[in-house]
Each structure stands twice: as structure tokens, then as C-alpha cells.
Enzyme design. Structure first.
Site, PDB file in Angstrom:
ATOM      1  N   ASP A  67      18.391 -80.472 -24.375  1.00 37.92           N
ATOM      2  CA  ASP A  67      19.527 -79.547 -24.351  1.00 37.92           C
ATOM      3  C   ASP A  67      20.517 -79.822 -25.475  1.00 37.92           C
ATOM      4  O   ASP A  67      20.427 -80.840 -26.165  1.00 37.92           O
ATOM      5  CB  ASP A  67      20.229 -79.618 -22.979  1.00 37.92           C
ATOM      6  CG  ASP A  67      20.484 -81.052 -22.503  1.00 37.92           C
ATOM      7  OD1 ASP A  67      20.334 -81.980 -23.312  1.00 37.92           O
ATOM      8  OD2 ASP A  67      20.825 -81.229 -21.325  1.00 37.92           O
ATOM      9  N   ASN A 136      25.134 -83.606  -9.524  1.00 38.53           N
ATOM     10  CA  ASN A 136      24.755 -82.485  -8.649  1.00 38.53           C
ATOM     11  C   ASN A 136      23.242 -82.252  -8.666  1.00 38.53           C
ATOM     12  O   ASN A 136      22.766 -81.209  -8.227  1.00 38.53           O
ATOM     13  CB  ASN A 136      25.508 -81.210  -9.057  1.00 38.53           C
ATOM     14  CG  ASN A 136      25.250 -80.817 -10.508  1.00 38.53           C
ATOM     15  OD1 ASN A 136      24.375 -81.380 -11.167  1.00 38.53           O
ATOM     16  ND2 ASN A 136      25.988 -79.845 -11.000  1.00 38.53           N
ATOM     17  N   HIS A 138      21.413 -82.055 -11.406  1.00 41.62           N
ATOM     18  CA  HIS A 138      20.908 -81.276 -12.551  1.00 41.62           C
ATOM     19  C   HIS A 138      19.987 -82.130 -13.423  1.00 41.62           C
ATOM     20  O   HIS A 138      20.106 -83.357 -13.480  1.00 41.62           O
ATOM     21  CB  HIS A 138      22.030 -80.585 -13.336  1.00 41.62           C
ATOM     22  CG  HIS A 138      22.884 -81.429 -14.219  1.00 41.62           C
ATOM     23  ND1 HIS A 138      24.257 -81.315 -14.263  1.00 41.62           N
ATOM     24  CD2 HIS A 138      22.573 -82.389 -15.132  1.00 41.62           C
ATOM     25  CE1 HIS A 138      24.735 -82.159 -15.149  1.00 41.62           C
ATOM     26  NE2 HIS A 138      23.744 -82.826 -15.686  1.00 41.62           N
ATOM     27  N   GLU A 143      21.656 -76.374 -14.070  1.00 45.29           N
ATOM     28  CA  GLU A 143      22.653 -76.537 -13.013  1.00 45.29           C
ATOM     29  C   GLU A 143      22.146 -75.929 -11.703  1.00 45.29           C
ATOM     30  O   GLU A 143      21.239 -75.085 -11.707  1.00 45.29           O
ATOM     31  CB  GLU A 143      23.954 -75.828 -13.426  1.00 45.29           C
ATOM     32  CG  GLU A 143      24.630 -76.432 -14.647  1.00 45.29           C
ATOM     33  CD  GLU A 143      25.445 -77.687 -14.317  1.00 45.29           C
ATOM     34  OE1 GLU A 143      25.028 -78.482 -13.447  1.00 45.29           O
ATOM     35  OE2 GLU A 143      26.500 -77.870 -14.953  1.00 45.29           O
TER      36      GLU A 143
END
Ligand code: GLP
Length: 241
Positions: A67, A136, A138, A143
Site C-alpha cells: 500500500d 481493527n 486491517h 479497512e
């Protein structure tokens, strides 16, 4: 799935380096899928040390990163291209022309995502994908969502992710709100996946990803469906699994 439990971050990094080093030794022209964040920094340090000892050769290695932030030039010290140069590429004999990170400055992000998927395809896919986990759940910048995204896409970062990454920027306002990330399918197509996780603050994410239902609201949970995942984590990160 295999789990390698270690005492601490250093041991996690050492074990993870053993796995990546084996891959490079057995297939010197491997395609490495690489990640940023604090989790793999120790792994990269170990790989550099082994290269310096003459035990590893990166000359035929290719790499694709997961990313990149939208709007950060490669010269920005928080861009993921900069991170990779600083934490690995500048210290080993990899040919920088064989290293790929999405272009967060692309005028047409959608075209850039398509181009990036084509880059991965043209390399014949990823041999080993290194992953960290967000709090979370990810992976890359995938996400929590209602769906699993397939190829590379433009993502709006969650507030919690912006909070978590604010520590690297002068202020929270400076954290980019968007990123380009490999999708879940791109990650799942890797032939082997190596997840590195450390610290008690990641224990809930580890539990949700590997001890709960497979759901796009916990993107890393999809890894339970991959046939060749190795989770290398320290005791603190594994404490709730
Ligand atoms: C970022 C990256 C992820 C990384 C995650 C966890 O959001 N895009 O690839 O896994 O943060 O980072 P850290 O390892 O610093 O906890």
C-alpha cells in the site's frame, strides 16, 4: 495455519527472518510481498544483517508493497516508498527497478490501481507476503467493510487508523485520509503468507482475525481461508487467542 509463538518482538523478528531467508535461499528470484509499519522493521533489520554477513543475495529478488498513502511524494519521510528505501532497499543489493510500491501521487488513482494489479500479474504473483495487523484487523490498508475488495483500490482510512498512524506525523491533520492498497484477493493469491504481530495492544486483533468468524468487518479474518499462513507472534499478541 501454523503459529510460531515467541517471547518478544526480537524473537518474532528472528523467526520471521528465518522464514523469509529460507524463501530467498530456495528461490533466489522470489517475488516478496512487503509491508510497512513497526511490525516488520525488526524482520528487515535481520535480513539486512544476514545480507551483510554474506548469507543472503537480493540481486534477483523482486518486491511489491501492499500500500501507499495518497498525496505523499516518494521523498516524504512518511511515504511507504521512503520507508522501504530507508528500512530495507538502501541496505541490500536489491535492484530498485525491481521494487514496486503503488504511486500515491498518481493523477488518476483508478488507472494506477489497474496498473499495479498488472505489475503483480506480470511478475507471476507473490511467493511470500509479509503482513502486519492493524488494531481493527486491517491488512495492508483493507479497512473493515461490508465486502472483501478484490484488486488494488482507493480506500478511505478509518478514524482509528488515522489516530494510530498520527504518531509518525507532525500532527494528526498531516495524516493522509486516503491510501491505495492491494485488495484482499491480491493478498490471498500469494503462495505463502507470513503475519508478524507483537504486543498486547494487538491481542484483540489477533483474536478477531484468527479466533473469530471470517467477515469483511475484520479483514484479516479472511486469512483463515488461506492454505499456507504462518503467524509469527509474541506471547503478548497471542494472549487472547
Ligand atoms: C498500517 C499499514 C499496515 C500495518 C498496520 C500496523 O496501517 N498500512 O500494513 O500492518 O499499519 O502497523 P504497525 O505494525 O505499526 O502496528
Amino acid at each position: 495455519m501454523r503459529i510460531i509463538a515467541t517471547e518478544n518482538y526480537e524473537a518474532m523478528s528472528h523467526q520471521a527472518a528465518n522464514i523469509v531467508a529460507s524463501q530467498i535461499t530456495l528461490k533466489p528470484d522470489s517475488v516478496l510481498g512487503l509491508a510497512t509499519g513497526s511490525s516488520p522493521i525488526g524482520l528487515y533489520k535481520e535480513l539486512i544483517a544476514r545480507y551483510e554477513k554474506g548469507d543472503l543475495d537480493f540481486s534477483k529478488i523482486k518486491s511489491v508493497n501492499l500500500d501507499e498513502y495518497v498525496g505523499l511524494a516518494t521523498t516524504h519521510d512518511q511515504s511507504y516508498r521512503y520507508f522501504m528505501q530507508d528500512n530495507l532497499f538502501n541496505h541490500v543489493n536489491i535492484d530498485v527497478a525491481n521494487t514496486y510500491v503503488p504511486n500515491g501521487m498518481a493523477a488518476d488513482p483508478e488507472a494506477e490501481c489497474k496498473r499495479y494489479d498488472e505489475v503483480i500479474r506480470s511478475m507471476g504473483g507473490v511467493d511470500i507476503q509479509v503482513l502486519g495487523l492493524g488494531h481493527n484487523g486491517h491488512i495492508g490498508f483493507n479497512e473493515p467493510s461490508d465486502v472483501f475488495h478484490l484488486g488494488t483500490y482507493l480506500v478511505n482510512l478509518k478514524e482509528g487508523t488515522i489516530d494510530a498512524n498520527a504518531r509518525f506525523f507532525a500532527s494528526r491533520d498531516d495524516v493522509p485520509r486516503q491510501a491505495l492498497t492491494m485488495g484482499i484477493q491480491s493478498i490471498m493469491l500469494a503462495r505463502q503468507i507470513l503475519v508478524v504481530v507483537s504486543g498486547e495492544d494487538k491481542a484483540n486483533a489477533v483474536k478477531a482475525c484468527f479466533g473469530g468468524p471470517v467477515t469483511p468487518s475484520v479483514p484479516g479474518s479472511v486469512l483463515q481461508l488461506h492454505p499456507n499462513v504462518i503467524l509469527v507472534a509474541d506471547k503478548a499478541a497471542l494472549s487472547k487467542l
